[in-house]
Each structure stands twice: as structure tokens, then as C-alpha cells.
Design an enzyme around this catalytic site. Structure first.
Site, PDB file in Angstrom:
ATOM      1  CB  SER C  76      -0.823  -0.084   1.149  1.00  0.00           C
ATOM      2  OG  SER C  76      -2.067   0.830   1.051  1.00  0.00           O
ATOM      3  CE1 TYR C  77       3.720   6.673   3.336  1.00  0.00           C
ATOM      4  CE2 TYR C  77       3.851   4.952   5.043  1.00  0.00           C
ATOM      5  CZ  TYR C  77       4.597   6.144   4.489  1.00  0.00           C
ATOM      6  OH  TYR C  77       5.447   6.856   5.121  1.00  0.00           O
TER       7      TYR C  77
END
Lengths: 242, 242, 242
Positions: C76-77
Site C-alpha cells: 500500500s503506502y
């Protein structure tokens, strides 16, 4: 229900490489042929052979053996040959199965359907090799056989042939759209196939050209015929049955 | 956690055809209802019944039994009835589950969301049959129940009813957008569902209209209720739980 | 083949939460590190930490331990940190694996790649909490961990940290495009991940930015690390191997 299958290999492949898939179909009672078509035979002259030559060799195969009621399955480039051959001898065909295969419109060639950087790549390689195209290994390993480990990826790569550029650049000539043919049509999509990027995908971009068709999918890369031929055969059977 | 499910059938279907799915849910302790709604009952007059009549029969079902906390599951056309009924009696509903189902905006009818050739097809059939639409078998076999063999495809087809064209052409009337309703929302997508072509798909094209929703998917065609009701029930439960 | 993996957590997560995934990889002989990076450590000041601070802490982790030949996996991030760190120390990296992770272009920040309503939501929450963003539970439950039951969804939510808004709004600074880096690249896509809506998806929208990359997918939500860490680890290994 025992059926007759003819499996049409893709670019750089041969009929022999489809034998494990064929064996799994035969185990279910089917008759299966895996011809190696013009352009992919030993000693073929890559500078002289094109799509029409290859398609003629498929029609000849069907006619010489007087095959009818055929489930004609094409993998990848083999879809070009399916469309061309089905336009010539539809009466011999019960169903067309495109397995992550190209579905050309009249007048299109294979490279009309691929990302521009592939076209440029193929042209460049062919220009330096008397019309013979080989796929660079990094593309093969990452985008074609992404579900294999490194050893299997390399072993399969070593079995590939050169492909005449004319098979990619010569257009099909269709008397009628494939969607209008009075034969069954199926599209088999391996979900992790990134030989065409998912932003310019096989399905539904190309499958939609079949009009009413049956959709079948399974897990696998473009080269499921190597990585799991039994699964490939099962999906072909699901796509090819009545 | 035992919940109350109401399964809303799609076009050409009846509640009875959802009983195998219901049985699998009941085996997990849930209470499950499968009403057959107006328009799909024996002797219904296809020339007179439309979407609002059908939706009213669903609301009546919920009110007569005084159901609350309902997991309301709609298959295909059943999504039209979910949206219309939820707008009327949101207080009875805990969660809406759209299973490859239509999600209309206010003022839309079902055929506003399908490919134009389907609309023309349905109109033509209805015009010749006093408002009754039947799905042509080749479309059923290839695009709706692509995961069945030919025998199962035919046997299921023989169980289908005619559907009033008014169920497809009459719009929903919503006081508020379904996305704004204070109930849970889920979208269940069978991956090989090509009743709508993947170029004009159920998800995310129609599911996005739910605003914040839970996405669940599984393998299967549009007619997973026939081809694998246990798998359909498991996916419904995953979509329908809190 | 034993490899060295560094697993980079996503927003709101810590390295500790990746330990079950790491354990499954270690069981196959790999060396696995799960650092908790700046911004996600206890007592971090959310009003002062941004992406560059976090990326620097990842580079420092690699350099302090003098790691090389690393399979750097970002969730994700974490993809933002992969791209930034790989631009700084490409010589330490054998392959980048983006697991439903952001792939920024030079000058982009995370919120440049998310739906506008998420950006507005994060800004609003941060403004009221000294720069700390927490994800509202309903979004977590429906869109992030849609494959869990309610109890697991809540239990995992309780383990999440606040995330500095600066990690979402500070841009990467890349000397060259990630696609041009001479390291392997893979994209791992969990099929039911709707943390980004499928109408604005992870793959192929963001994965295409990797140029030639290997695609691997499996069933699961954005939070497969909680719902099935063994499956997540198996997919990471398929994506991370040579």
C-alpha cells in the site's frame, strides 16, 4: 462426449509443445491433433513465410485428414490462423476456441493489436535476423511465464523457435466477420496472462469481436501450456464442449 | 450469528429456483425466504405487470411477515427490486446484497443499463408475445450459464418463466440515492458472469453506485445458483454478514 | 533458494503486524526483516513527519545492516517508500515487489493517486487531530478488510496506528523513473482489494508505471496480511523470486 480437437500453437511454439495438453484431453476420450504449422517448422525460411502461408498449412491439415466437427483451439498468434482458416473452411468446424488468442478484424495483422513498443521491438529484431523474431528472455520470463520459477522459465525458453516476422505483419483476409460465422465461439482467458498488458487486454477487448461467445477463465500465465498443461486442458474442454 | 435472509430472484426465475441456495444458508442456521414476486408467478399477465407491481409485492412480503433486520439479496433483475423496496422500507433492512444485480439510479429502468442490442432483442420478442420476454437459448447457454455442460444448461432453461417486458422498461422511483441509505451494502460478483459483457460490466460500473460497499467475488457464471448453489450461498453469507 | 526480504508496512500499520507473513517466509528458509518506519513508531509526532522522513528511515535500515540483494516488498503506502528508497540505493536491491502498493511518478504524493473523496477525508481528519489521520471504521470494514468477519475486522482495527498526513501529501523525488531502474519489478494484486475502488484500480493503472514487471495475483482483500498471512507470504514469494 468424445470430440475432435485441433490445437493450434502460438508464435515461437510448435505442436509438440502442446502434447502434454493434448495428452490430458486424450485421457478424457477426445481425439487431439497438434500440427506444427508453416513458419514454425525446422528449416523454415523466416524471410519468406507469412500469415497466409501458415493459415494455408492449417487448412491443408484439416482437408488432408478430412476432419469435420472440429473444436479448433488457437493459442495467442494461433487465433490469427483460426480466424483465417475458419473463414475458408467453416463447414469443418464445430467451435472455435481462442485461448488468450488474437481475434483479428478483416485486414488486420497481429501487430495491429499489440502495444506499439512490441511492434517496434519485433521489427528491430527481424531486421537484424533475416526476418526471424525471437522474444528477449526478460520479456518471456516476466510477462509471458510469470507463474513459473526461474528454472522452468529458462527450460521452456530453450524450446522456443524463431518466428517469421511475416506471421505478425501480414493481414488476414476475411470474407465475413468471425462473429457472423455459424460456428460456436469461446474465449479462454488465463487470468494472470500479461503477454498483452492488462491495460490493453486480451479480454474483453479482443474477445468482444466474437459476437456471442462463451467465456471461460482460469488461473495461469500466457504459458499455462508449460506451467500446468492439465489445468489448461480442463479449461479447453470447458470452452470446447457443446 | 443467525440472520434473516430474503433472496430476490432475477428475471425468468422464481423463488423456488433459489431453494438449493436457501438450503445451504439454512444449514448454517439462517432463516431464509425465497418469495416469487409479481410478474414471475404462474398465470401472471405479462402484458400488465411492470417493475412497480413487482416491487410492491416484495414490500408486501416484508410487511406481511413483519420482517426486520433483513439481509435482502437480489440477483440480476432482483437488484431493481432491492433498490425500489429499500427506498420504501429501509427500516426493515440490515443490508442489501446485490448479486450480479442491477443498481439503478432514480428514474432508470433495467434496459437503460444493458447493451443496446439486448434492448432491441427484448422489445422485439415482447412485441410478438403479448409483452412476454423469453431469453433465446443460445444466449442463455453461452453468456448466462457458461459454466454448465450442455445437459444442465438445457435442463435449467426448461425451468425458466416468461418475464413481463414492463419489468425491464418501467423505471424505479427513488426518494434518495441507494448510496445514501443508512443500511449496509454489498456487491457479490461472479467472475465469469458475462450476462452483461465484461466491456459493459456489472462491477465496478454498477456497484460503484452503492457508495461505500463491501465487495465479494467468487468463480461462477450468472447462473451459479444452478451450477453451484453451495458456493453461491457461501458467497452470499460472506457478503451478507455484519 | 534462500533470499533476503524486507517487508515495508503500509499506512496505519507497523512492522510487527507483518510478522505472521514474515514467519511463513522464514519457514521457507528466507531471511525476513519487518522494520517499523518513521511516522509509524510509538510517540512519533504526526504533525512533523512526512514521506521523506519515512523513506530516509528505510534507507537507513538497509544501510545500517549493510543489506544487499534485497527483495524489497511494499504494501500500500509502502510502495511510496519503495520507489523513494530504490531511487537512493538501487545497488542494494534485487527486486521490488509492490503489493497493492502505490507506484508514484516523480513529484507525486500518495493522495495524487486516490479518489478525491479520500483526499478530502484525510485532510479533514488531520486538520482536527494535529496532523494525525485515522481511517474511519466503516471504510476499514467494508473496503479494506472485506474478507474478514466482523470480529476479526474489529480486532485488527484496534491494532492500527495514526498516520502522519505528511506521509500522504509529501511528494517523492526521483532521479529516474522506477521503470528505468535496473532491478526486478513485480506487482502483487489481491483480487478483492477495494481499498482503491476497482474503477480507479491498483492494477493495471499503477502497476503499468513499472515498465516490464511480473504480475502475480491471489484472492484476498487489502488486508490479506491479517486475513491469511500464509497466502500473502506465498504470493510474495512467487512475486519476489528470480
Amino acid at each position: 462426449m468424445a470430440n475432435t480437437y485441433v490445437l493450434v500453437h502460438g508464435a515461437w511454439h510448435t505442436g509438440e509443445l502442446l502434447e502434454p495438453t493434448a495428452a490430458a484431453l486424450r485421457a478424457n476420450g477426445h481425439t487431439v491433433h497438434c500440427p506444427t504449422l508453416a513458419g514454425n517448422r525446422l528449416d523454415d525460411d523466416c524471410s519468406r513465410i507469412g500469415l497466409q502461408h501458415a493459415a494455408a498449412s492449417l487448412v491443408e491439415f484439416l482437408e488432408t485428414r478430412n476432419l469435420s466437427g472440429v473444436r479448433l483451439v488457437g493459442h495467442s498468434y494461433g487465433g490469427m490462423l483460426l480466424s483465417q482458416a475458419a473463414d475458408r473452411v467453416p463447414q469443418r468446424i464445430a467451435r472455435l476456441v481462442y485461448a488468450n488468442a488474437f481475434v483479428p478484424l478483416d485486414g488486420e495483422c497481429l501487430v495491429d493489436m499489440v502495444p506499439p513498443h512490441y511492434r517496434a521491438l519485433f521489427d528491430g529484431i527481424a531486421a537484424q535476423n533475416h526476418g526471424a523474431v525471437r522474444l528477449p528472455y526478460p520479456i518471456w520470463r516476466e510477462a509471458f511465464i510469470n507463474d513459473a520459477d526461474a528454472a522452468l522459465a529458462q527450460a521452456c525458453y530453450d524450446k522456443l523457435h524463431a518466428q517469421p516476422i511475416g506471421c505478425f505483419t501480414e493481414p488476414v483476409q476475411l470474407k465475413q466477420a468471425t462473429a457472423a460465422l455459424q460456428v460456436g465461439k469461446s474465449y479462454l482467458n488465463c487470468r494472470q496472462d500479461t503477454a498483452l498488458p492488462h491495460s490493453l487486454p486480451w479480454h474483453p477487448r479482443l474477445s468482444d469481436r466474437l459476437g456471442l461467445f462463451r467465456y471461460v477463465e482460469c488461473d495461469g500465465s500466457h504459458e499455462l501450456l508449460f506451467t500446468n498443461p492439465a489445468r489448461f486442458a480442463a479449461a479447453i474442454e470447458e470452452a470446447g464442449r457443446d
